[in-house]
Write an enzyme that holds these catalytic residues in place. Structure first.
Site, short mmCIF file in Angstrom:
data_model
loop_
_atom_site.label_atom_id
_atom_site.label_comp_id
_atom_site.label_asym_id
_atom_site.label_seq_id
_atom_site.Cartn_x
_atom_site.Cartn_y
_atom_site.Cartn_z
N CYS A 99 -0.95 3.89 11.85
CA CYS A 99 -1.36 2.57 12.36
C CYS A 99 -1.72 2.68 13.83
CB CYS A 99 -0.23 1.56 12.19
SG CYS A 99 0.41 1.36 10.52
N HIS A 106 -5.08 1.48 15.92
CA HIS A 106 -4.96 0.23 16.66
C HIS A 106 -4.35 0.35 18.05
CE1 HIS A 106 -6.50 -2.02 13.31
NE2 HIS A 106 -5.71 -1.33 12.50
N ARG A 158 -3.02 -6.67 4.06
CA ARG A 158 -3.82 -5.85 4.98
C ARG A 158 -3.19 -4.47 5.15
NH1 ARG A 158 -7.40 -3.40 6.05
NH2 ARG A 158 -8.49 -3.17 8.02
N CYS A 207 -5.09 -0.95 4.60
CA CYS A 207 -5.13 0.13 5.60
C CYS A 207 -4.71 1.45 4.96
CB CYS A 207 -4.20 -0.20 6.77
SG CYS A 207 -4.83 -1.48 7.89
#
Length: 278
Positions: free
Chosen positions: A178, A182, A235, A239
């Site tokens: 992640c 991000h 979500r 991902c």
């Protein structure tokens, strides 16, 4: 990755400070509250397009449906303040059970407590009518600042650490985390899409994603009230698929821990969900 090897003695408060300062340095001039707008906080052209969509938001019917279901099943009777304006306090650590509770978990528990046959009513985690109930509750919480508390309890801290570890753990055939996308990749392009920052990411869920709406329209021939709607854990599953990893169970311990970590990192940012996203 800056946050990958935080020392064992690091505290949630210390993590929050480093996390926030990283984005302030990477995107100078972007104010804390504006990070709640996701990638639209860092790209003027996309922001203009997004603001135009928000003038006639496609999620309005989902909010109306969510409100009718909220009232039909008397969901408010299971929550403080009648379930209105409370999302900012989720997820929270329940001392009695020693577990973290998300808003979606408590909605489902309420429905089952009231004897609702959730399978027959097509109320399941992630999307559809269930996400509409969550979207309505999020809508009543707009403007409230996220306020997740990590108590000084070994059990709570262990869940927080699990979420932090999972956030930075590489997975899938593409070997991405992640954080890779991000944090390090925020502001970069991937397959024609701009990657948004993790700071503020939890502020706008459930969200109406254009990608989900197109997928529904292609499959069913129409979008409907909830065709583009989904929760944050939906979500997460998406991902995982994008990095070619198997999605985990919605509301399972790992996704709950990630949601706790991410939301804590966005403490103080106002809720603005549901919202349109790419």
């Amino acid at each position: 990755m800056l946050f990958r090897s935080l020392p064992a003695e690091a505290t949630p408060q210390g993590d929050l400070k480093k996390f926030r300062n990283y984005y302030f340095k990477k995107f100078p001039g972007v104010k804390l509250q504006d990070f709640g707008n996701g990638l639209y906080a860092i790209d003027a052209a996309r922001r203009f397009e997004w603001e135009s969509m928000e003038e006639f938001p496609p999620y309005e019917d989902a909010i109306a449906l969510g409100k009718s279901l909220f009232e039909k099943y008397k969901v408010g009777s299971c929550f403080k303040n009648g379930g209105i304006g409370i999302k900012q306090n989720y997820p929270y650590f329940d001392k009695k059970s020693g577990k973290v509770r998300t808003l979606e978990m408590d909605i489902m528990a309420c429905l089952k407590k009231k004897g609702v046959d959730t399978k027959k009513a097509k109320l399941k985690y992630g999307k559809g009518k269930f996400a509409a109930i969550s979207a309505y509750m999020a809508y009543t919480s707009r403007g409230n600042k996220q306020n997740v508390v990590i108590p000084n309890d070994k059990r709570a801290l262990a869940i927080y650490e699990k979420g932090k570890t999972a956030f930075y753990a590489k997975r899938g055939q593409l070997n991405f985390s992640c954080g890779d996308c991000h944090i390090g990749g925020s502001g970069m392009m991937i397959r024609g899409n701009l990657i948004g920052p993790a700071l503020g990411h939890t502020s706008h869920w459930p969200a109406w994603r254009r990608k989900w709406a197109k997928k529904t329209a292609k499959k069913k021939g129409k979008v409907g009230a909830t065709g583009g709607l989904g929760t944050i854990q939906r979500r997460y599953g998406g991902c995982n698929k994008q990095v070619r990893a198997k999605p985990l169970k919605k509301q399972g311990s790992t996704y709950v821990a990630i949601e706790l970590y991410e939301t804590y990192m966005s403490n103080g940012i106002k809720l603005n969900g549901p919202a349109v996203r790419q």
